[in-house]
Motif scaffolding. Structure first.
Motif, PDB file in Angstrom:
ATOM      1  N   SER A   2       0.695  -1.206   0.062  1.00  0.00           N
ATOM      2  CA  SER A   2       0.140  -0.116  -0.046  1.00  0.00           C
ATOM      3  C   SER A   2       0.847   1.276  -0.038  1.00  0.00           C
ATOM      4  N   GLY A   3       1.991   1.356  -0.721  1.00  0.00           N
ATOM      5  CA  GLY A   3       2.651   2.529  -0.934  1.00  0.00           C
ATOM      6  C   GLY A   3       3.415   2.960   0.490  1.00  0.00           C
ATOM      7  N   ASN A   4       3.712   4.316   0.247  1.00  0.00           N
ATOM      8  CA  ASN A   4       4.448   4.838   1.586  1.00  0.00           C
ATOM      9  C   ASN A   4       3.496   5.204   2.644  1.00  0.00           C
ATOM     10  N   PRO A   5       3.739   4.477   3.666  1.00  0.00           N
ATOM     11  CA  PRO A   5       2.906   4.596   4.995  1.00  0.00           C
ATOM     12  C   PRO A   5       2.715   5.923   5.508  1.00  0.00           C
ATOM     13  N   ASP A   6       3.896   6.771   5.289  1.00  0.00           N
ATOM     14  CA  ASP A   6       3.741   8.025   5.879  1.00  0.00           C
ATOM     15  C   ASP A   6       2.814   9.102   5.282  1.00  0.00           C
ATOM     16  N   SER A   7       2.245   8.577   3.923  1.00  0.00           N
ATOM     17  CA  SER A   7       1.385   9.593   3.368  1.00  0.00           C
ATOM     18  C   SER A   7      -0.228   9.680   4.192  1.00  0.00           C
ATOM     19  N   ARG A   8      -0.087   8.361   5.070  1.00  0.00           N
ATOM     20  CA  ARG A   8      -1.412   8.394   5.962  1.00  0.00           C
ATOM     21  C   ARG A   8      -1.256   8.600   7.285  1.00  0.00           C
ATOM     22  N   ILE A   9       0.148   9.168   7.686  1.00  0.00           N
ATOM     23  CA  ILE A   9       0.286   9.632   9.111  1.00  0.00           C
ATOM     24  C   ILE A   9       0.244  11.025   9.078  1.00  0.00           C
ATOM     25  N   GLU A  10      -0.349  11.717  10.386  1.00  0.00           N
ATOM     26  CA  GLU A  10      -0.203  13.144  10.580  1.00  0.00           C
ATOM     27  C   GLU A  10      -0.079  13.244  12.068  1.00  0.00           C
ATOM     28  N   VAL A 138       5.893   5.035  16.248  1.00  0.00           N
ATOM     29  CA  VAL A 138       6.172   5.386  14.863  1.00  0.00           C
ATOM     30  C   VAL A 138       6.374   4.073  13.854  1.00  0.00           C
ATOM     31  N   ALA A 139       7.381   3.300  14.492  1.00  0.00           N
ATOM     32  CA  ALA A 139       7.639   2.140  13.765  1.00  0.00           C
ATOM     33  C   ALA A 139       6.590   0.975  13.676  1.00  0.00           C
ATOM     34  N   THR A 140       5.837   0.997  14.770  1.00  0.00           N
ATOM     35  CA  THR A 140       4.656   0.042  14.763  1.00  0.00           C
ATOM     36  C   THR A 140       3.638   0.323  13.784  1.00  0.00           C
ATOM     37  N   VAL A 141       3.358   1.727  13.823  1.00  0.00           N
ATOM     38  CA  VAL A 141       2.173   1.957  13.052  1.00  0.00           C
ATOM     39  C   VAL A 141       2.658   1.976  11.504  1.00  0.00           C
ATOM     40  N   ARG A 142       3.816   2.404  11.072  1.00  0.00           N
ATOM     41  CA  ARG A 142       4.238   2.228   9.852  1.00  0.00           C
ATOM     42  C   ARG A 142       3.944   0.845   9.360  1.00  0.00           C
ATOM     43  N   GLN A 147       1.383  -3.022   5.327  1.00  0.00           N
ATOM     44  CA  GLN A 147       0.910  -4.418   5.146  1.00  0.00           C
ATOM     45  C   GLN A 147      -0.599  -4.406   5.079  1.00  0.00           C
ATOM     46  N   ASP A 148      -1.137  -3.257   5.150  1.00  0.00           N
ATOM     47  CA  ASP A 148      -2.635  -3.091   5.104  1.00  0.00           C
ATOM     48  C   ASP A 148      -3.105  -1.702   4.606  1.00  0.00           C
ATOM     49  N   ASP A 149      -4.210  -1.871   3.483  1.00  0.00           N
ATOM     50  CA  ASP A 149      -4.481  -0.423   3.170  1.00  0.00           C
ATOM     51  C   ASP A 149      -5.873  -0.207   3.696  1.00  0.00           C
ATOM     52  N   GLY A 150      -6.497  -0.822   4.530  1.00  0.00           N
ATOM     53  CA  GLY A 150      -7.925  -0.450   5.117  1.00  0.00           C
ATOM     54  C   GLY A 150      -7.946   0.632   5.876  1.00  0.00           C
ATOM     55  N   ILE A 151      -6.636   1.100   6.741  1.00  0.00           N
ATOM     56  CA  ILE A 151      -6.775   2.095   7.575  1.00  0.00           C
ATOM     57  C   ILE A 151      -6.255   3.488   6.613  1.00  0.00           C
ATOM     58  N   GLU A 152      -6.988   4.436   6.559  1.00  0.00           N
ATOM     59  CA  GLU A 152      -6.720   5.470   5.663  1.00  0.00           C
ATOM     60  C   GLU A 152      -5.799   6.596   6.151  1.00  0.00           C
ATOM     61  N   ARG A 153      -6.085   6.835   7.539  1.00  0.00           N
ATOM     62  CA  ARG A 153      -5.390   7.947   8.347  1.00  0.00           C
ATOM     63  C   ARG A 153      -5.062   7.723   9.547  1.00  0.00           C
ATOM     64  N   TYR A 167       7.957  13.308  18.054  1.00  0.00           N
ATOM     65  CA  TYR A 167       7.349  12.663  16.963  1.00  0.00           C
ATOM     66  C   TYR A 167       7.720  13.407  15.490  1.00  0.00           C
ATOM     67  N   ARG A 168       7.786  14.496  15.340  1.00  0.00           N
ATOM     68  CA  ARG A 168       8.258  15.232  14.187  1.00  0.00           C
ATOM     69  C   ARG A 168       9.747  14.550  13.671  1.00  0.00           C
ATOM     70  N   SER A 169      10.601  14.609  14.936  1.00  0.00           N
ATOM     71  CA  SER A 169      11.716  13.992  14.441  1.00  0.00           C
ATOM     72  C   SER A 169      11.804  12.545  14.281  1.00  0.00           C
ATOM     73  N   GLU A 170      10.925  12.044  14.651  1.00  0.00           N
ATOM     74  CA  GLU A 170      11.030  10.332  14.437  1.00  0.00           C
ATOM     75  C   GLU A 170      10.145  10.148  13.087  1.00  0.00           C
ATOM     76  N   LEU A 171       9.221  10.977  12.622  1.00  0.00           N
ATOM     77  CA  LEU A 171       8.927  10.741  11.216  1.00  0.00           C
ATOM     78  C   LEU A 171       9.645  11.181  10.203  1.00  0.00           C
ATOM     79  N   ARG A 172      10.936  12.060  10.446  1.00  0.00           N
ATOM     80  CA  ARG A 172      11.565  12.569   9.653  1.00  0.00           C
ATOM     81  C   ARG A 172      12.582  11.295   9.297  1.00  0.00           C
ATOM     82  N   ARG A 173      12.754  10.228   9.920  1.00  0.00           N
ATOM     83  CA  ARG A 173      13.767   9.359   9.878  1.00  0.00           C
ATOM     84  C   ARG A 173      13.520   8.285   8.668  1.00  0.00           C
TER      85      ARG A 173
END
Ligand code: ADP
Length: 173
Positions: A2-10, A138-142, A147-153, A167-173
């Motif tokens: 399902s592509g880059n998971p970070d596009s669904r994380i905010e 962050v690692a567990t959610v990513r 592996q799953d595209d049922g969760i959109e956001r 969180y901002r620093s971890e998401l930049r990694r």
């Protein structure tokens, strides 16, 4: 899958009870009582029906999750997960915290919640070091989103500048 998971994380700096998502996750205690911190705030905003629903369930093991309706919240559901109390790191705290995020996401899928918000589980009263907890969150959610595209956001609701920076620093990694 399902592509880059970070596009669904905010990141949302502020009060999780205000969020308009299908489900918010509660950093609950094992008795599922209102308590303090984010749990107290969620119970206050959701109203007494939430307290009654939690009393009916009766409790939840550390690292596991259960769900109820959201009652007076905008969110349709509350997913209650019981984070580990930090005892120094040699009581399986890291695996239990990862399990909180995984079991909450699994329940979200089961109940058809496509958007959900997490607080920084265990990093308040339960004393889990913020940077370690953030890395696990962050690692567990990513991993799950990959592996799953049922969760959109997935929203990380961060309370205070320190948590937001972590969180901002971890998401930049
Ligand atoms: P725990 O017992 O799991 O440590 P706490 O509620 O004490 O749970 O804290 C978990 C995190 O939630 C902390 O980072 C705290 O700052 C944050 N928090 C407290 N109130 C709220 C709220 N209304 N919305 C989002 N996060 C919150």
């Amino acid at each position: 899958m399902s592509g880059n998971p970070d596009s669904r994380i905010e990141i949302f700096p502020g009060d999780i009870t205000k969020l308009d998502v299908d489900a918010i996750v509660n950093a609950a205690n094992a008795q599922l009582r209102p308590g303090g911190g984010v749990c107290g705030a969620i119970h206050r905003a959701a109203g007494k029906n939430l307290r009654e629903a939690c009393a009916k369930i009766g409790g939840c093991d550390t690292g596991q999750s259960v769900h109820t309706d959201g009652y007076d919240l905008k969110a349709k559901y509350v997913i209650h997960t019981v984070g580990p109390v930090w005892h120094g790191g040699d009581r399986n705290e890291e695996a239990l915290l990862a399990s909180c995020y995984r079991t909450a996401l699994k329940i979200a899928k089961q109940i058809g919640a496509r958007s959900l918000a997490f607080p920084a589980i265990s990093t308040g009263i339960y004393g889990f070091p913020l940077d370690r907890a953030t890395g696990i969150a962050v690692a567990t959610v990513r991993d799950f989103l990959q592996q799953d595209d049922g969760i959109e956001r997935v929203v990380f609701s961060v309370f205070g500048p320190e948590a937001e920076a972590a969180y901002r620093s971890e998401l930049r990694r």
